[in-house]
Design a protein around this motif. Structure first.
Motif, PDB file in Angstrom:
ATOM      1  N   SER A  84       0.687  -0.890   0.150  1.00 57.59           N
ATOM      2  CA  SER A  84      -0.212   0.283   0.207  1.00 57.59           C
ATOM      3  C   SER A  84       1.271   1.692  -0.279  1.00 57.59           C
ATOM      4  O   SER A  84       0.533   2.388   0.132  1.00 57.59           O
ATOM      5  N   GLY A  87       0.153   5.275   0.510  1.00 56.16           N
ATOM      6  CA  GLY A  87      -1.562   5.138   1.035  1.00 56.16           C
ATOM      7  C   GLY A  87      -2.348   5.586  -0.195  1.00 56.16           C
ATOM      8  O   GLY A  87      -3.659   5.628   0.101  1.00 56.16           O
ATOM      9  N   LEU A  90      -5.038   3.567  -1.692  1.00 58.99           N
ATOM     10  CA  LEU A  90      -5.753   3.320  -0.494  1.00 58.99           C
ATOM     11  C   LEU A  90      -6.879   4.773  -0.296  1.00 58.99           C
ATOM     12  O   LEU A  90      -8.356   4.720  -0.213  1.00 58.99           O
ATOM     13  N   SER A  91      -6.456   5.899  -0.137  1.00 64.69           N
ATOM     14  CA  SER A  91      -7.372   7.216   0.067  1.00 64.69           C
ATOM     15  C   SER A  91      -8.027   7.240  -1.384  1.00 64.69           C
ATOM     16  O   SER A  91      -8.873   7.996  -1.323  1.00 64.69           O
ATOM     17  N   ALA A  94     -11.303   4.566  -0.689  1.00 68.44           N
ATOM     18  CA  ALA A  94     -11.857   4.892   0.424  1.00 68.44           C
ATOM     19  C   ALA A  94     -13.232   6.159   0.242  1.00 68.44           C
ATOM     20  O   ALA A  94     -14.162   6.476   0.969  1.00 68.44           O
ATOM     21  N   ARG A 100     -14.728  -1.436   5.128  1.00 72.77           N
ATOM     22  CA  ARG A 100     -12.950  -0.781   5.626  1.00 72.77           C
ATOM     23  C   ARG A 100     -12.468  -2.234   4.771  1.00 72.77           C
ATOM     24  O   ARG A 100     -12.450  -2.421   3.333  1.00 72.77           O
ATOM     25  N   LEU A 101     -11.089  -0.592   5.061  1.00 68.29           N
ATOM     26  CA  LEU A 101      -9.955  -0.897   3.837  1.00 68.29           C
ATOM     27  C   LEU A 101      -8.588  -0.985   4.965  1.00 68.29           C
ATOM     28  O   LEU A 101      -8.245  -0.844   6.280  1.00 68.29           O
ATOM     29  N   THR A 102      -7.912  -1.991   4.037  1.00 72.60           N
ATOM     30  CA  THR A 102      -6.487  -2.275   5.194  1.00 72.60           C
ATOM     31  C   THR A 102      -5.141  -2.483   3.797  1.00 72.60           C
ATOM     32  O   THR A 102      -6.048  -2.255   2.665  1.00 72.60           O
ATOM     33  N   PHE A 118      -3.310   9.090   7.457  1.00 75.08           N
ATOM     34  CA  PHE A 118      -4.893   8.908   7.860  1.00 75.08           C
ATOM     35  C   PHE A 118      -5.102   9.409   8.871  1.00 75.08           C
ATOM     36  O   PHE A 118      -6.287   9.643   8.897  1.00 75.08           O
ATOM     37  N   ARG A 131     -12.097   2.950   9.848  1.00 72.01           N
ATOM     38  CA  ARG A 131     -11.969   2.857   8.950  1.00 72.01           C
ATOM     39  C   ARG A 131     -10.797   2.404   7.421  1.00 72.01           C
ATOM     40  O   ARG A 131     -10.690   1.391   7.307  1.00 72.01           O
ATOM     41  N   VAL A 132     -10.066   2.329   7.967  1.00 68.88           N
ATOM     42  CA  VAL A 132      -8.812   2.123   7.376  1.00 68.88           C
ATOM     43  C   VAL A 132      -7.615   2.107   8.447  1.00 68.88           C
ATOM     44  O   VAL A 132      -7.458   2.684   9.628  1.00 68.88           O
TER      45      VAL A 132
END
Ligand code: SAM
Length: 237
Positions: A84, A87, A90-91, A94, A100-102, A118, A131-132
């Motif tokens: 990741s 990030g 991931l952003s 989102a 949920r995000l990992t 984050f 959430r992340v």
């Protein structure tokens, strides 16, 4: 013809500007492909370290178009970015209704940079706390969440590690059969997805066309499918 080339060029430029603006939100921002200190990496083997592709964020347009082309109910999936970085992808994810995000990242500096950004998003009120989740670990030691998954693989590693990671996904799927889809960007090792429980999922024609015309990256999608989780026709999974 010239008008079309100009239009495509202009749209690509708008995407580059969009990415540049989004990157400004990051506290610890890294614009370029970035190296990391090998001493601060959580790799299970030396081969894993040498197989790593250094961090480069996925353009937002590519991820958005690929996600839209999946025809998946995002509210039923846990998004996992394997490799990741700091990030960025991931952003972008989102912004979609994943509950949920990992992010799984083995380089300590990149993981910490993502954590700082984050935390800032939560403080600014643009992200719901919790959430992340960010995990500083090797993809080969990751325990995948026990729920329906959407896994992003933006070309994080070379063939031997990719093979082992797909074996790990197979084991997770077989121990808990559930919908699992992988988006594989820059699919250099797509042959590794030719395995018993995996089928290629075609992206919607519009997304394929947009990605082909405007995106610099090729994207493939794969489903883990078995007798107990074969998607029913006409239903979003
Ligand atoms: C091309 S970058 C993608 C960054 C991120 N997905 C994005 O688009 O913003 C690949 C990332 O995978 C990480 N990586 C490589 N091998 C890994 C491994 N075995 N386990 C965990 N992370 C790994 C690298 O450190 C790098 O940050």
């Amino acid at each position: 013809m010239l008008a079309r080339v100009r239009t495509v060029g202009l749209i690509r430029l708008l995407h580059v500007l969009d990415d540049a603006r989004r990157k400004q939100r990051f506290v610890a921002r890294r614009d370029r492909a970035c190296g990391f200190d090998p001493a601060r990496v959580r790799a299970s083997t030396a081969a894993e370290l040498s197989a790593a592709v250094h961090c480069e964020p996925l353009p937002a347009f590519t991820l958005r178009s690929a996600l839209r082309g999946l025809s998946i109910d995002f509210s039923q999936r846990h998004f996992v970015d394997v490799g990741s970085g700091w990030g960025y992808a991931l952003s972008v994810a989102a912004d979609f209704p994943f509950p949920r995000l990992t992010g799984i990242e083995f380089a300590g500096e990149l993981h910490e940079a993502a954590e700082r950004s984050f935390e800032a998003f939560v403080q600014r009120g643009t992200l719901v706390a919790g959430r992340v989740r960010l995990r500083n670990e090797s993809a080969l030691e990751a325990e995948l969440p026990d729920e329906p998954l959407l896994i992003l693989l933006f070309n994080p590693f070379g063939e031997p590690v990719m093979r082992e990671f797909l074996d790990l996904v197979d084991r997770s799927y077989l121990s808990t059969p559930r919908p699992i889809t992988a988006l594989y960007v820059n699919p250099r090792h797509r042959g590794l997805f030719e395995r018993r429980h995996v089928r290629e999922r075609k992206l919607a024609p519009m997304s394929r066309a947009l990605l082909g015309l405007l995106g610099p990256n090729e994207v493939r999608a794969y489903d883990w499918i078995g007798p107990r989780s074969r998607p029913r026709l006409g239903r979003k999974t």
